[in-house]
Design a protein around this motif. Structure first.
Motif, PDB file in Angstrom:
ATOM      1  N   ALA A 155       0.826  -1.213   0.000  1.00 40.17           N
ATOM      2  CA  ALA A 155       0.000   0.000   0.000  1.00 40.17           C
ATOM      3  C   ALA A 155       0.854   1.254   0.000  1.00 40.17           C
ATOM      4  CB  ALA A 155      -0.934  -0.013   1.209  1.00 40.17           C
ATOM      5  N   ASN A 156       2.016   1.211   0.652  1.00 41.41           N
ATOM      6  CA  ASN A 156       2.874   2.380   0.746  1.00 41.41           C
ATOM      7  C   ASN A 156       4.270   1.926   1.158  1.00 41.41           C
ATOM      8  OD1 ASN A 156       2.650   1.863   3.584  1.00 41.41           O
ATOM      9  ND2 ASN A 156       0.748   3.079   3.602  1.00 41.41           N
ATOM     10  N   CYS A 157       5.163   2.923   1.305  1.00 39.81           N
ATOM     11  CA  CYS A 157       6.548   2.582   1.655  1.00 39.81           C
ATOM     12  C   CYS A 157       6.651   1.987   3.058  1.00 39.81           C
ATOM     13  CB  CYS A 157       7.435   3.830   1.526  1.00 39.81           C
ATOM     14  SG  CYS A 157       7.935   4.181  -0.172  1.00 39.81           S
ATOM     15  N   THR A 158       5.737   2.356   3.941  1.00 42.45           N
ATOM     16  CA  THR A 158       5.744   1.756   5.279  1.00 42.45           C
ATOM     17  C   THR A 158       5.567   0.253   5.183  1.00 42.45           C
ATOM     18  OG1 THR A 158       4.842   3.787   6.234  1.00 42.45           O
ATOM     19  CG2 THR A 158       4.631   1.775   7.534  1.00 42.45           C
ATOM     20  N   ALA A 159       4.649  -0.170   4.293  1.00 39.55           N
ATOM     21  CA  ALA A 159       4.423  -1.603   4.100  1.00 39.55           C
ATOM     22  C   ALA A 159       5.627  -2.262   3.451  1.00 39.55           C
ATOM     23  CB  ALA A 159       3.176  -1.823   3.251  1.00 39.55           C
ATOM     24  N   VAL A 160       6.278  -1.554   2.526  1.00 38.77           N
ATOM     25  CA  VAL A 160       7.468  -2.102   1.887  1.00 38.77           C
ATOM     26  C   VAL A 160       8.561  -2.341   2.921  1.00 38.77           C
ATOM     27  CG1 VAL A 160       9.293  -1.648   0.201  1.00 38.77           C
ATOM     28  CG2 VAL A 160       6.938  -1.026  -0.344  1.00 38.77           C
ATOM     29  N   ARG A 161       8.763  -1.335   3.788  1.00 36.63           N
ATOM     30  CA  ARG A 161       9.807  -1.473   4.809  1.00 36.63           C
ATOM     31  C   ARG A 161       9.453  -2.557   5.827  1.00 36.63           C
ATOM     32  NH1 ARG A 161       9.388   4.291   4.238  1.00 36.63           N
ATOM     33  NH2 ARG A 161      11.207   5.099   3.095  1.00 36.63           N
ATOM     34  N   ALA A 162       8.156  -2.655   6.175  1.00 38.11           N
ATOM     35  CA  ALA A 162       7.744  -3.670   7.139  1.00 38.11           C
ATOM     36  C   ALA A 162       7.984  -5.072   6.602  1.00 38.11           C
ATOM     37  CB  ALA A 162       6.273  -3.489   7.498  1.00 38.11           C
ATOM     38  N   ALA A 163       7.890  -5.211   5.279  1.00 39.13           N
ATOM     39  CA  ALA A 163       8.116  -6.515   4.663  1.00 39.13           C
ATOM     40  C   ALA A 163       9.589  -6.792   4.415  1.00 39.13           C
ATOM     41  CB  ALA A 163       7.342  -6.607   3.344  1.00 39.13           C
ATOM     42  N   GLY A 164      10.455  -5.812   4.746  1.00 39.01           N
ATOM     43  CA  GLY A 164      11.881  -5.994   4.534  1.00 39.01           C
ATOM     44  C   GLY A 164      12.288  -5.906   3.076  1.00 39.01           C
ATOM     45  N   ALA A 165      11.455  -5.259   2.242  1.00 39.93           N
ATOM     46  CA  ALA A 165      11.726  -5.190   0.801  1.00 39.93           C
ATOM     47  C   ALA A 165      12.320  -3.858   0.375  1.00 39.93           C
ATOM     48  CB  ALA A 165      10.441  -5.441   0.020  1.00 39.93           C
ATOM     49  N   ALA A 166      12.570  -2.943   1.313  1.00 40.43           N
ATOM     50  CA  ALA A 166      13.119  -1.632   0.960  1.00 40.43           C
ATOM     51  C   ALA A 166      14.649  -1.692   0.927  1.00 40.43           C
ATOM     52  CB  ALA A 166      12.651  -0.575   1.958  1.00 40.43           C
ATOM     53  N   PRO A 167      15.300  -0.977   0.012  1.00 35.99           N
ATOM     54  CA  PRO A 167      14.672  -0.242  -1.090  1.00 35.99           C
ATOM     55  C   PRO A 167      14.181  -1.202  -2.162  1.00 35.99           C
ATOM     56  CG  PRO A 167      17.045  -0.147  -1.325  1.00 35.99           C
ATOM     57  CD  PRO A 167      16.767  -0.834  -0.010  1.00 35.99           C
ATOM     58  N   ILE A 168      13.109  -0.825  -2.858  1.00 30.59           N
ATOM     59  CA  ILE A 168      12.519  -1.679  -3.884  1.00 30.59           C
ATOM     60  C   ILE A 168      12.803  -1.076  -5.251  1.00 30.59           C
ATOM     61  CG2 ILE A 168      10.270  -0.512  -3.709  1.00 30.59           C
ATOM     62  CD1 ILE A 168       8.996  -3.278  -4.242  1.00 30.59           C
ATOM     63  N   ARG A 169      13.292  -1.907  -6.171  1.00 35.36           N
ATOM     64  CA  ARG A 169      13.711  -1.436  -7.487  1.00 35.36           C
ATOM     65  C   ARG A 169      12.647  -1.720  -8.534  1.00 35.36           C
ATOM     66  NH1 ARG A 169      19.104  -0.377  -8.063  1.00 35.36           N
ATOM     67  NH2 ARG A 169      19.023  -0.932 -10.282  1.00 35.36           N
TER      68      ARG A 169
ATOM     69  N   SER B  93       5.372   3.068  -9.195  1.00 37.68           N
ATOM     70  CA  SER B  93       6.007   4.367  -9.447  1.00 37.68           C
ATOM     71  C   SER B  93       5.729   5.360  -8.318  1.00 37.68           C
ATOM     72  CB  SER B  93       5.527   4.937 -10.782  1.00 37.68           C
ATOM     73  OG  SER B  93       4.117   5.066 -10.783  1.00 37.68           O
ATOM     74  N   LYS B  94       4.662   5.132  -7.543  1.00 37.37           N
ATOM     75  CA  LYS B  94       4.367   6.064  -6.439  1.00 37.37           C
ATOM     76  C   LYS B  94       5.421   5.975  -5.331  1.00 37.37           C
ATOM     77  CE  LYS B  94       1.274   2.825  -3.998  1.00 37.37           C
ATOM     78  NZ  LYS B  94      -0.119   2.565  -3.578  1.00 37.37           N
ATOM     79  N   PHE B  95       6.226   4.875  -5.320  1.00 39.94           N
ATOM     80  CA  PHE B  95       7.299   4.755  -4.338  1.00 39.94           C
ATOM     81  C   PHE B  95       8.561   5.485  -4.774  1.00 39.94           C
ATOM     82  CE2 PHE B  95       5.430   0.242  -3.615  1.00 39.94           C
ATOM     83  CZ  PHE B  95       4.374   0.776  -2.873  1.00 39.94           C
ATOM     84  N   ASP B  96       8.620   5.902  -6.025  1.00 38.05           N
ATOM     85  CA  ASP B  96       9.868   6.409  -6.636  1.00 38.05           C
ATOM     86  C   ASP B  96       9.740   7.911  -6.877  1.00 38.05           C
ATOM     87  OD1 ASP B  96      12.274   6.680  -7.898  1.00 38.05           O
ATOM     88  OD2 ASP B  96      11.680   5.666  -9.735  1.00 38.05           O
ATOM     89  N   GLY B  97       9.937   8.691  -5.846  1.00 31.06           N
ATOM     90  CA  GLY B  97       9.723  10.125  -5.945  1.00 31.06           C
ATOM     91  C   GLY B  97      10.682  10.844  -6.867  1.00 31.06           C
ATOM     92  N   ASP B  98      11.919  10.339  -7.000  1.00 28.31           N
ATOM     93  CA  ASP B  98      12.897  11.036  -7.845  1.00 28.31           C
ATOM     94  C   ASP B  98      13.044  10.388  -9.209  1.00 28.31           C
ATOM     95  OD1 ASP B  98      14.086   8.727  -7.036  1.00 28.31           O
ATOM     96  OD2 ASP B  98      15.906   9.661  -6.256  1.00 28.31           O
ATOM     97  N   GLY B  99      12.216   9.383  -9.515  1.00 26.61           N
ATOM     98  CA  GLY B  99      12.192   8.810 -10.848  1.00 26.61           C
ATOM     99  C   GLY B  99      13.455   8.091 -11.262  1.00 26.61           C
ATOM    100  N   ASP B 100      14.218   7.547 -10.289  1.00 27.90           N
ATOM    101  CA  ASP B 100      15.479   6.903 -10.641  1.00 27.90           C
ATOM    102  C   ASP B 100      15.367   5.382 -10.666  1.00 27.90           C
ATOM    103  OD1 ASP B 100      15.191   6.337  -7.977  1.00 27.90           O
ATOM    104  OD2 ASP B 100      17.185   7.045  -7.377  1.00 27.90           O
ATOM    105  N   GLY B 101      14.154   4.854 -10.546  1.00 25.33           N
ATOM    106  CA  GLY B 101      13.967   3.420 -10.607  1.00 25.33           C
ATOM    107  C   GLY B 101      14.115   2.702  -9.281  1.00 25.33           C
ATOM    108  N   VAL B 102      14.343   3.429  -8.205  1.00 25.61           N
ATOM    109  CA  VAL B 102      14.486   2.825  -6.864  1.00 25.61           C
ATOM    110  C   VAL B 102      13.543   3.559  -5.924  1.00 25.61           C
ATOM    111  CG1 VAL B 102      16.060   2.250  -4.995  1.00 25.61           C
ATOM    112  CG2 VAL B 102      16.897   2.286  -7.338  1.00 25.61           C
ATOM    113  N   GLY B 103      12.694   2.795  -5.235  1.00 28.08           N
ATOM    114  CA  GLY B 103      11.714   3.403  -4.346  1.00 28.08           C
ATOM    115  C   GLY B 103      11.943   3.060  -2.896  1.00 28.08           C
ATOM    116  N   CYS B 104      11.297   3.850  -2.038  1.00 28.38           N
ATOM    117  CA  CYS B 104      11.327   3.622  -0.585  1.00 28.38           C
ATOM    118  C   CYS B 104      12.749   3.548  -0.054  1.00 28.38           C
ATOM    119  CB  CYS B 104      10.538   2.366  -0.225  1.00 28.38           C
ATOM    120  SG  CYS B 104       8.814   2.379  -0.755  1.00 28.38           S
ATOM    121  N   GLU B 105      13.565   4.524  -0.451  1.00 24.69           N
ATOM    122  CA  GLU B 105      14.973   4.514  -0.035  1.00 24.69           C
ATOM    123  C   GLU B 105      15.121   4.970   1.412  1.00 24.69           C
ATOM    124  OE1 GLU B 105      17.335   6.055  -3.605  1.00 24.69           O
ATOM    125  OE2 GLU B 105      15.304   6.782  -3.876  1.00 24.69           O
TER     126      GLU B 105
END
Length: 342
Positions: A308-322, A330-342
């Motif tokens: 649902a959001n980066c909090t969920a990504v981090r809780a699942a241990g999947a951050a950063p997600i590429r 794409s909503k996880f990738d604020g700077d558009g570099d292909g890597v989200g929830c950094e």
């Protein structure tokens, strides 16, 4: 009586060869000394082969000295060389085609790994253009966290720091903008060629973000770098890119390029600049083999992943997600570099 001289030797040699073929003799015929003829090698069965002719010798010499032919990669045209003014004179001069149908998607996935080195094009160019770079651990030497850019467009030194609010200070510019290319011939290119164009290191520069935004999709007639010392190189690079991908220029663009190059008539088109390869990853230990007596079981199909959001990504241990990993959005990738929830 046998004739004297080389002609007589030749006659004897031919007669001996014919007799040998007819009689299947086990002895070979020697070439008379001074006849000027080379000894013919024998084949596996002992039959004499024909001596090499002048034509066959010439063909063999040509084959030995001819350079090996290589095929250029499908994504790249042969490099152009020479003076920028000379290459400019080969570009067709036409009006702009309509922008109808243009979108970023016409040039394929943004920052694709077209050279298959395990790293996206954006980070390839950053590693090539910045100095004192720091690389992100766990990315096989790919992702640039920070560095210093000597910006060609403004001449300034810019500190690059990766992050949602800081990455945009350094942007990767298409020297020939995608929209400009679309209106000047890229509509006729295949999707694979357009993908290559958008990711070609020759057409990419790390530059000052605000300067890049001001340029937008302008050509040489509507925008030039504020750093006048770089304008010759900038125009020469645009000419090289347009020649490589069979694009054209407008009359105003042609005149602007010629005017800039009038101050540097010896300027040459740049050679393709390949990105630096990322540091090799350490070799992984070999996977244990399954016992020979047990049949291999098929791997279960991966379940659909949704965060649902980066909090969920981090809780699942999947951050950063590429980009490309399960659950990436794409909503996880604020700077558009292909890597989200950094």
């Amino acid at each position: 009586m046998r004739k004297k001289g080389s002609l007589g030797g030749a006659v004897d040699w031919i007669a001996c060869g014919v007799a040998g073929l007819l009689l299947a003799a086990s002895t070979s015929c020697a070439v008379p000394a001074g006849s000027g003829m080379a000894t013919s090698p024998t084949g596996p069965a002992g039959a004499a082969t024909a001596p090499p002719t002048a034509a066959s010798n010439a063909a063999a010499a040509k084959a030995a000295t001819a350079p090996a032919q290589t095929t250029a990669p499908a994504h790249r045209q042969p490099a152009f060389a020479g003076k920028a003014l000379d290459v400019l004179s080969t570009l067709p001069v036409k009006g702009r085609a309509p922008k109808t149908g243009y979108s970023r998607d016409q040039f394929g996935q943004a920052w694709a790994d077209v050279d298959r080195n395990g790293c996206d094009t954006r980070n390839d160019v950053l590693r090539r253009d910045v100095t004192a770079e720091a690389l992100k651990p766990g990315t096989r030497g790919c992702v640039v966290l920070s560095g210093v850019l000597k910006d060609p467009y403004t001449g300034k030194l810019i500190a690059f720091l990766r992050g949602a609010s800081t990455s945009s200070a350094v942007q990767i510019d298409h020297v020939v903008a995608l929209s400009d290319a679309w209106q000047k011939g890229a509509q006729r290119l295949s999707p694979a060629r357009r993908l290559a164009f958008a990711n070609d290191p020759l057409n990419l520069l790390a530059v000052d973000g605000p300067a890049n935004l001001r340029k937008s999709d302008g050509d040489a007639a509507t925008w030039l770098p504020p750093n006048k010392a770089y304008r010759c190189d900038y125009v020469a690079r645009q000419i090289s890119v347009k020649a490589s991908y069979a694009l054209w220029v407008t009359a105003a663009e042609h005149d602007a390029m010629a005017r800039i190059l009038g101050d540097c008539p010896a300027a040459v088109v740049p050679a393709s600049q390949q990105p630096a390869a990322p540091a090799p990853a350490p070799a992984a230990p070999p996977a244990p083999k399954a016992p020979a007596t047990l049949p291999a079981r098929p791997a279960p199909a991966p379940a659909a992943v949704h965060y649902a959001n980066c909090t969920a990504v981090r809780a699942a241990g999947a951050a950063p997600i590429r980009q490309g990993q399960p659950g990436f959005s794409s909503k996880f990738d604020g700077d558009g570099d292909g890597v989200g929830c950094e």
